[in-house]
Write an enzyme that holds these catalytic residues in place. Structure first.
Site: not given
Lengths: 421, 141
Positions: B65-67
């Protein structure tokens, strides 16, 4: 495989472009080696997700680079920050946090970034074009840039995106290269009624499901019978990048690298096939809700940041109505979209309804919500996915009209008829 | 893998540790999934939810998911709440990047070791693991 550096790369490493250039290039080269890249390539724009304030480390990193004289070499938009620069005092943001997050914002502006402060940079003037080599951070923006626009970016971690912007270079890997952009697995919609596909939560739910199934692989979706809007595709990508790590998806007949299923797979055979029917979608939709009870403390929409088109959809749903005193109604967006909505006369009905707007950031990236917000209703897969862990909040997922209706009624009221409940 | 047996991983960021292990075949987003203030895994949908991985050897297929996963790990390193070593199935660039920056910024090491599918499977359920500087991974228990 041995990494071949260009004269330009070596000049950075040798400090010819200053200490920030050397620092940034040394990190990029270590990353290129870890990933077995054979060369570096030029990028012509960047989107910096390192702006998200995660505590002093991210601030120290930004100030370290800016202090070394770092300047971006390519046009660079910035993602959300850790604070709504002008509006934070209206919320529960601790002053110490606000000051440090603001220092971090300043550091990126000092390095020459354009102050877009949005997780939807593809809806600004800095939108890239098809085939453009870029270095983007922010998972939903990466998915959109690759899939919907056909620009070329890897899934860059925070801290690496700014190194790419300072040097204009990235390891030549992955989704930067045409041969790695074909589909891995096929997701086929089977007997999903048109009415469901037309529902405003359809793409969001499909994106969440796509992320769960595909994880970091490239899914190809077949059988979409509607024409999704850009905002629908934005919600789809955000779902896929939350529940999984989807950086590129293809929708046959919709996205630019998928005129046909065969083209999307580049002539290869899918490694997996998944049939998605109404029951599968219904189950995924139900998973987005973690706390279906009577009460909701807040409706939060705008993740990714609300667009002008979404403001235009929202206003007729709430015009002439007023939210319950028990339910906050929050829209997260960018300064630019708020200004455009203001110009279009869309903010007055929102104020009359009792909606509030936060810019520069979102509920996940700044500690703005007071403790009494225990249950949040949203139409966003990203808010739904992350709120339980990050905010310790329960989530009710629903469409935009359901969000408005719930805010007015003061309790959960969803019209799930089209989904067959 | 029997107790005491070793496998050769690739040390993407060199680190040495012998510590309790937490293993899962589910990827984890550190943003929203890892409390940098405590080291607790807080993704309530993740099988390791509630476990504290500070100072431990964390075995995961990848981040997800998130960076922002990299930033969370960097802050955890700064606060000394990071795992001692993270072992992943193949190269995870988010965790690797965070560990490289942590070394450059704070001079502190989180070892990052990538292993192949057979090696990864052999670590399932391990409660103690030893990792050497050269990427050798030994299952102790």
């Amino acid at each position: 495989m041995t990494l071949q550096l260009s004269d330009k790369d070596r000049a950075f490493l040798d400090g010819e472009h200053g200490p920030a250039g050397r620092f940034a290039m040394s990190i990029l080269v270590r990353m290129a080696e870890a990933q077995d890249a054979s060369a570096m390539l030029d990028i012509s724009s960047a989107h910096i997700d390192s702006t998200v304030y995660q505590g002093e480390a991210t601030m120290e990193f930004a100030e370290h680079l800016a202090g070394l004289g770092g300047k971006v070499l390519v046009p660079s938009s910035v993602n959300v920050s850790g604070v709504d620069q002008e509006g934070w005092k209206d919320w529960a943001v601790p002053e110490d946090w606000a000051m440090k997050a603001y220092r971090q914002m300043q550091a990126y502006q000092n390095m020459g970034c354009t102050p877009t402060w949005t997780c939807a940079p593809y809806q600004t003037a800095m939108r890239p074009h098809f085939g453009q080599q870029i270095a983007w951070g922010e998972s939903n923006a990466i998915a959109f840039a690759n899939s919907v626009i056909g620009a070329r970016t890897e899934r860059y971690p925070d801290l690496m995106d700014i190194c790419a912007a300072i040097t204009g270079r990235v390891p030549a890997l992955g989704l930067h290269l045409d041969e790695n952009r074909h589909g891995d697995l096929l997701l086929r919609l089977v007997d999903v009624p048109l009415a469901v596909q037309q529902d405003d939560t359809f793409c969001t739910v499909l994106g969440y499901l796509m992320g769960k199934i595909a994880q970091e692989r490239i899914p190809v979706i077949e059988g979409v019978a509607v024409e999704p809007s850009e905002d629908d595709l934005k919600m789809l990508g955000a779902g896929g990048a939350s529940a999984g790590a989807v950086a590129l998806f293809h929708i046959v007949g919709v996205t630019p690298e998928a005129p046909t299923t065969a083209a999307a797979f580049g002539g290869r055979t899918p490694t997996e096939r998944h049939d998605i029917d109404l029951a599968t979608l219904r189950e995924a939709r139900a998973e987005l809700t973690t706390g279906l009870g009577e009460t909701v403390d807040m409706v939060a929409i705008g993740s990714p940041h609300f667009s002008l088109a979404e403001f235009k959809q929202l206003v007729p749903l709430l015009a002439g109505r007023r939210r319950s005193d028990n339910v906050e109604f929050l829209i997260t967006t960018s300064r630019m979209m708020r200004a455009l909505a203001e110009q279009a006369g869309l903010l007055e009905p929102l104020r009359e309804f009792g909606a509030r707007i936060t810019v520069d950031t979102c509920i996940l990236t700044t500690p703005m919500l007071p403790d009494n917000i225990k249950t949040i209703m949203t139409n966003s897969a990203k808010y739904a996915y992350y709120s339980p862990g990050l905010l310790n909040a329960r989530v009710v997922f629903g469409g935009l009209a359901d969000c408005v209706q719930t805010a007015v009624a003061g309790k959960v009221e969803r019209d799930d008829a089209v989904w067959g409940a | 893998m029997p107790e005491g047996a070793s496998l050769k991983g690739r040390a993407l960021v060199r680190g040495t540790a012998q510590a309790g292990a937490l293993t899962s075949d589910e990827p984890l987003s550190f943003w929203g999934g890892y409390d940098q203030l405590t080291g607790e895994i807080i993704d309530r949908r993740h099988p390791l939810s509630g476990e504290n991985s500070a100072g431990k050897i964390l075995v995961l297929p990848a981040s997800r998911g998130s960076s922002t996963t990299a930033a969370v790990l960097l802050e955890a390193v700064r606060r000394e709440n990071a795992p001692a070593v993270i072992i992943t199935l193949g190269t995870d660039r988010f965790l690797t990047l965070a560990a490289i920056v942590a070394e450059e910024m704070y001079g502190r090491t989180v070892g990052i070791v990538s292993v192949d599918a057979t090696g990864f499977a052999s670590l399932a359920g391990a409660s103690e693991i030893k990792v050497d500087d050269d990427g050798t991974v030994t299952r102790i228990d």
